[in-house]
Write a protein that holds these residues in place. Sequence first.
Motif, PDB file in Angstrom:
ATOM      1  N   THR A 226       0.828  -1.205   0.000  1.00  0.00           N
ATOM      2  CA  THR A 226       0.000   0.000   0.000  1.00  0.00           C
ATOM      3  C   THR A 226       0.861   1.252   0.000  1.00  0.00           C
ATOM      4  OG1 THR A 226      -1.665  -1.209   1.284  1.00  0.00           O
ATOM      5  CG2 THR A 226      -1.887   1.178   1.190  1.00  0.00           C
ATOM      6  N   MET A 227       0.477   2.191  -0.841  1.00  0.00           N
ATOM      7  CA  MET A 227       1.211   3.455  -0.935  1.00  0.00           C
ATOM      8  C   MET A 227       0.232   4.613  -0.879  1.00  0.00           C
ATOM      9  SD  MET A 227       4.265   2.609  -3.642  1.00  0.00           S
ATOM     10  CE  MET A 227       5.191   4.082  -3.213  1.00  0.00           C
ATOM     11  N   TYR A 228       0.761   5.766  -0.466  1.00  0.00           N
ATOM     12  CA  TYR A 228      -0.084   6.935  -0.208  1.00  0.00           C
ATOM     13  C   TYR A 228       0.604   8.208  -0.713  1.00  0.00           C
ATOM     14  CZ  TYR A 228      -1.476   3.708   3.587  1.00  0.00           C
ATOM     15  OH  TYR A 228      -1.869   2.625   4.336  1.00  0.00           O
ATOM     16  N   TRP A 229      -0.226   9.213  -0.937  1.00  0.00           N
ATOM     17  CA  TRP A 229       0.256  10.580  -1.057  1.00  0.00           C
ATOM     18  C   TRP A 229      -0.463  11.433  -0.025  1.00  0.00           C
ATOM     19  CZ3 TRP A 229       4.428  12.437  -3.150  1.00  0.00           C
ATOM     20  CH2 TRP A 229       5.026  11.766  -4.224  1.00  0.00           C
ATOM     21  N   TYR A 230       0.347  12.182   0.720  1.00  0.00           N
ATOM     22  CA  TYR A 230      -0.164  13.144   1.684  1.00  0.00           C
ATOM     23  C   TYR A 230       0.295  14.529   1.276  1.00  0.00           C
ATOM     24  CZ  TYR A 230      -1.651   9.781   5.271  1.00  0.00           C
ATOM     25  OH  TYR A 230      -2.306   8.802   5.981  1.00  0.00           O
ATOM     26  N   LYS A 231      -0.504  15.520   1.639  1.00  0.00           N
ATOM     27  CA  LYS A 231      -0.139  16.911   1.393  1.00  0.00           C
ATOM     28  C   LYS A 231      -0.018  17.624   2.734  1.00  0.00           C
ATOM     29  CE  LYS A 231      -1.772  21.164  -0.880  1.00  0.00           C
ATOM     30  NZ  LYS A 231      -2.848  21.771  -1.713  1.00  0.00           N
ATOM     31  N   GLN A 232       1.072  18.367   2.898  1.00  0.00           N
ATOM     32  CA  GLN A 232       1.249  19.177   4.111  1.00  0.00           C
ATOM     33  C   GLN A 232       1.270  20.636   3.717  1.00  0.00           C
ATOM     34  OE1 GLN A 232       4.979  18.864   6.424  1.00  0.00           O
ATOM     35  NE2 GLN A 232       3.742  18.885   8.269  1.00  0.00           N
ATOM     36  N   ASP A 233       0.319  21.383   4.234  1.00  0.00           N
ATOM     37  CA  ASP A 233       0.225  22.795   3.851  1.00  0.00           C
ATOM     38  C   ASP A 233       1.166  23.661   4.692  1.00  0.00           C
ATOM     39  OD1 ASP A 233      -3.002  23.117   5.504  1.00  0.00           O
ATOM     40  OD2 ASP A 233      -0.996  23.229   6.333  1.00  0.00           O
TER      41      ASP A 233
ATOM     42  N   SER B 287       1.122  24.950  -3.809  1.00  0.00           N
ATOM     43  CA  SER B 287       2.399  25.017  -3.102  1.00  0.00           C
ATOM     44  C   SER B 287       2.253  24.348  -1.742  1.00  0.00           C
ATOM     45  CB  SER B 287       2.831  26.477  -2.912  1.00  0.00           C
ATOM     46  OG  SER B 287       3.071  27.094  -4.154  1.00  0.00           O
ATOM     47  N   ALA B 288       3.084  23.362  -1.504  1.00  0.00           N
ATOM     48  CA  ALA B 288       2.990  22.569  -0.278  1.00  0.00           C
ATOM     49  C   ALA B 288       4.140  21.571  -0.284  1.00  0.00           C
ATOM     50  CB  ALA B 288       1.656  21.815  -0.221  1.00  0.00           C
ATOM     51  N   VAL B 289       4.177  20.791   0.786  1.00  0.00           N
ATOM     52  CA  VAL B 289       5.093  19.657   0.816  1.00  0.00           C
ATOM     53  C   VAL B 289       4.268  18.395   0.576  1.00  0.00           C
ATOM     54  CG1 VAL B 289       6.848  18.385   2.085  1.00  0.00           C
ATOM     55  CG2 VAL B 289       6.552  20.843   2.490  1.00  0.00           C
ATOM     56  N   TYR B 290       4.692  17.592  -0.351  1.00  0.00           N
ATOM     57  CA  TYR B 290       3.966  16.375  -0.681  1.00  0.00           C
ATOM     58  C   TYR B 290       4.779  15.182  -0.197  1.00  0.00           C
ATOM     59  CZ  TYR B 290       0.988  19.338  -3.461  1.00  0.00           C
ATOM     60  OH  TYR B 290       0.103  20.319  -3.858  1.00  0.00           O
ATOM     61  N   PHE B 291       4.124  14.365   0.612  1.00  0.00           N
ATOM     62  CA  PHE B 291       4.799  13.199   1.163  1.00  0.00           C
ATOM     63  C   PHE B 291       4.230  11.931   0.544  1.00  0.00           C
ATOM     64  CE2 PHE B 291       7.510  14.669   4.533  1.00  0.00           C
ATOM     65  CZ  PHE B 291       6.990  15.885   4.903  1.00  0.00           C
ATOM     66  N   CYS B 292       5.127  11.115   0.075  1.00  0.00           N
ATOM     67  CA  CYS B 292       4.777   9.762  -0.329  1.00  0.00           C
ATOM     68  C   CYS B 292       4.974   8.869   0.889  1.00  0.00           C
ATOM     69  CB  CYS B 292       5.686   9.327  -1.475  1.00  0.00           C
ATOM     70  SG  CYS B 292       5.380   7.653  -2.049  1.00  0.00           S
ATOM     71  N   ALA B 293       4.203   7.806   0.983  1.00  0.00           N
ATOM     72  CA  ALA B 293       4.318   6.906   2.128  1.00  0.00           C
ATOM     73  C   ALA B 293       3.900   5.504   1.716  1.00  0.00           C
ATOM     74  CB  ALA B 293       3.451   7.397   3.286  1.00  0.00           C
ATOM     75  N   SER B 294       4.254   4.542   2.558  1.00  0.00           N
ATOM     76  CA  SER B 294       3.822   3.179   2.282  1.00  0.00           C
ATOM     77  C   SER B 294       3.548   2.451   3.592  1.00  0.00           C
ATOM     78  CB  SER B 294       4.869   2.428   1.467  1.00  0.00           C
ATOM     79  OG  SER B 294       6.001   2.105   2.260  1.00  0.00           O
ATOM     80  N   SER B 295       2.736   1.405   3.490  1.00  0.00           N
ATOM     81  CA  SER B 295       2.497   0.532   4.635  1.00  0.00           C
ATOM     82  C   SER B 295       2.414  -0.903   4.124  1.00  0.00           C
ATOM     83  CB  SER B 295       1.228   0.905   5.389  1.00  0.00           C
ATOM     84  OG  SER B 295       0.085   0.742   4.568  1.00  0.00           O
ATOM     85  N   GLN B 296       2.535  -1.833   5.030  1.00  0.00           N
ATOM     86  CA  GLN B 296       2.689  -3.225   4.638  1.00  0.00           C
ATOM     87  C   GLN B 296       1.548  -3.710   3.743  1.00  0.00           C
ATOM     88  OE1 GLN B 296       3.518  -5.786   7.903  1.00  0.00           O
ATOM     89  NE2 GLN B 296       3.462  -7.635   6.687  1.00  0.00           N
ATOM     90  N   ASP B 297       0.339  -3.456   4.159  1.00  0.00           N
ATOM     91  CA  ASP B 297      -0.798  -3.884   3.336  1.00  0.00           C
ATOM     92  C   ASP B 297      -2.019  -3.062   3.702  1.00  0.00           C
ATOM     93  OD1 ASP B 297      -0.744  -6.863   5.338  1.00  0.00           O
ATOM     94  OD2 ASP B 297      -1.874  -5.025   5.710  1.00  0.00           O
TER      95      ASP B 297
ATOM     96  N   TRP C 203       9.150  19.434  -1.730  1.00  0.00           N
ATOM     97  CA  TRP C 203       8.713  20.818  -1.517  1.00  0.00           C
ATOM     98  C   TRP C 203       8.354  21.436  -2.867  1.00  0.00           C
ATOM     99  CZ3 TRP C 203      11.031  18.316   2.229  1.00  0.00           C
ATOM    100  CH2 TRP C 203      10.916  18.762   3.551  1.00  0.00           C
ATOM    101  N   LEU C 204       7.093  21.662  -3.091  1.00  0.00           N
ATOM    102  CA  LEU C 204       6.634  22.248  -4.348  1.00  0.00           C
ATOM    103  C   LEU C 204       6.289  23.711  -4.124  1.00  0.00           C
ATOM    104  CD1 LEU C 204       5.625  22.123  -7.309  1.00  0.00           C
ATOM    105  CD2 LEU C 204       3.412  21.379  -6.404  1.00  0.00           C
ATOM    106  N   THR C 205       6.876  24.577  -4.911  1.00  0.00           N
ATOM    107  CA  THR C 205       6.566  26.006  -4.854  1.00  0.00           C
ATOM    108  C   THR C 205       6.084  26.436  -6.225  1.00  0.00           C
ATOM    109  OG1 THR C 205       8.281  26.380  -3.190  1.00  0.00           O
ATOM    110  CG2 THR C 205       7.436  28.318  -4.356  1.00  0.00           C
ATOM    111  N   VAL C 206       4.899  26.963  -6.274  1.00  0.00           N
ATOM    112  CA  VAL C 206       4.331  27.453  -7.533  1.00  0.00           C
ATOM    113  C   VAL C 206       4.373  28.978  -7.508  1.00  0.00           C
ATOM    114  CG1 VAL C 206       2.358  27.428  -9.071  1.00  0.00           C
ATOM    115  CG2 VAL C 206       2.827  25.437  -7.637  1.00  0.00           C
ATOM    116  N   VAL C 207       4.996  29.551  -8.530  1.00  0.00           N
ATOM    117  CA  VAL C 207       5.161  31.018  -8.544  1.00  0.00           C
ATOM    118  C   VAL C 207       4.423  31.637  -9.739  1.00  0.00           C
ATOM    119  CG1 VAL C 207       7.343  30.925  -7.325  1.00  0.00           C
ATOM    120  CG2 VAL C 207       7.320  30.837  -9.837  1.00  0.00           C
TER     121      VAL C 207
END
Lengths: 114, 112
Positions: free
Chosen positions: A31-38, A86-96, A110-114
């Motif tokens: 299992t994989m994920y995308w999280y966004k941190q503002d 613009s934010a920090v995007y985290f990829c993550a994973s878990s066993q199942d 770290w994504l910055t949109v200008v």
Amino acid sequence: DTAVSQTPKYLVTQMGNDKSIKCEQNLGHDTMYWYKQDSKKFLKIMFSYNNKELIINETVPNRFSPKSPDKAHLNLHINSLELGDSAVYFCASSQDWAALNTIYFGEGSWLTVV
Amino acid sequence: AQKVTQAQTEISVVEKEDVTLDCVYETRDTTYYLFWYKQPPSGELVFLIRRNSFDEQNEISGRYSWNFQKSTSSFNFTITASQVVDSAVYFCALSEAHDMRFGAGTRLTVKP
């Protein structure tokens, strides 16, 4: 070896551009994920894939399109970038997908949109 | 809906002080997991601990300890004899149904 690796770590781009962030995990997780941190550090799940299948799709603009070519990779493509992306995007994973597993995070992009 | 509340936005202590970070959660499920993650200034998210809803034993790991109390729906985190390297944002999280929900985080600053 980095367990969950994502590239690029830093990305500065103009509004309207299309960009991708790549993620790979070498933990053998299903299992994989995308999280966004503002900017206020709030972490929110965007997507979750289990064995290449989309499981969670939170209320995210359809400009965001995850792609999982195999269970070790989950890439995030963003079309027509906006300032608010613009934010920090985290990829993550878990066993199942059995739930309640520990989620391991990448180092963030770290994504910055200008 | 599950919810995690970290009421302390920022805490500042002087080195060697003990500090407790509070976490209160809401859930309707009887089976769930609670987590703490650390995010140092470098930005990565580091897993610290996982605790399941059926295990209320407190846990100690070096200078870190966790107090889980179902009666008050709390999962507090104490750092004993804090050090400058403990400065970070700490997140409490709850997992009950295939995804993890995070609290807003507590920024801990440890001054020398």
